[in-house]
Design a protein around this motif. Structure first.
Motif: not given
Length: 245
Positions: A147-148, A213-215, A220-221
């Motif tokens: 994601l980063a 958990l993906l959400n 966070t990202a």
């Protein structure tokens, strides 16, 4: 000291199918489930053979498209047929890359999903990660890393369209209670090995991440997560968009 290259098991099966071995089938060994056959034909499916989530992802695609883990290129070829001018298909498998080139995918590259954007290449409006494509990130840490990294691949207002599944059903007993070691790894982190024609590839990690958990990981990202659809197998399609990209 000599080094040996791990066999490109899936790539060989795709090549064999593409060159006429219609029955080519890979055996999938999973740390969390029984062995299963995976016909190479599945990677060559037409639009009408694709599940609804994949068809929806193609309908939602726009602009310059980066198809990660493209396999035999069925999604890239469908987008090309719709008039998309800039579709790049990527896979780590040399056999897959050869198949996609022979099938007419215009732009093909062999590398993993963490490769940097070449300096001469424009960023992408859509990144596709289909066929449980988020699994390519391997682990929850790998998901955070991707994601980063994806921010460097996306144009302003770019999107990631990805599918994944909640596999908690693999750990339920007859009464529906979860048999999960809460002190162990996340239950969606599994290991796969592929076999074909008596040859076995290297084990590789794969991630099935539940929607909640993906959400959390997306927020966070610095992404918004829009869950577009879900099927009867607890598989979902999500649109991830960076905030302030």
């Amino acid at each position: 000291m000599t080094t040996t290259t791990a066999p490109d098991v899936l790539g060989q099966a795709l090549l064999d199918y593409h060159h006429g071995t219609i029955a080519a089938t890979v055996t999938v060994h999973c740390s969390a489930a029984d062995d299963e056959p995976l016909p190479a034909a599945y990677f060559f499916r037409t639009l009408l053979q694709m599940p609804e989530l994949e068809r929806l992802a193609l309908d939602e695609s726009r602009g310059r498209v980066l198809d990660l883990g493209a396999g035999a290129g069925c999604h890239s070829l469908e987008l090309q047929s719709r008039g998309f001018q800039h579709v790049k298909a990527v896979d780590v498998s040399a056999g897959s890359v050869q198949v996609m080139t022979e099938r007419g995918v215009h732009t093909v590259a062999r590398h993993d999903l963490f490769a940097p954007l070449p300096p001469t290449e424009l960023p992408y409006d859509t990144i596709l990660l289909l066929m449980n494509g988020l699994g390519l990130t391997g682990t929850l840490d790998g998901l955070d890393k991707f994601l980063a990294h994806a921010r460097t691949l996306l144009a302003p207002d770019g999107q990631i369209l990805a599918t994944s599944s909640d596999v908690r059903y693999l750990y339920e007993d007859e009464d529906g209670a979860l048999l999960i070691n809460l002190n162990g790894p996340y239950y969606g982190e599994v290991e796969y090995t592929l076999s074909y024609k008596g040859r076995t590839g290297e084990p590789f990690p794969w991630l099935f991440v539940d929607a909640a958990l993906l959400n959390d990981a997306a927020q966070t990202a610095g992404y918004t997560a829009e869950f577009l659809s879900e099927d009867e197998n607890d598989q979902y399609l999500v649109r991830l968009m960076p905030v302030g990209n």
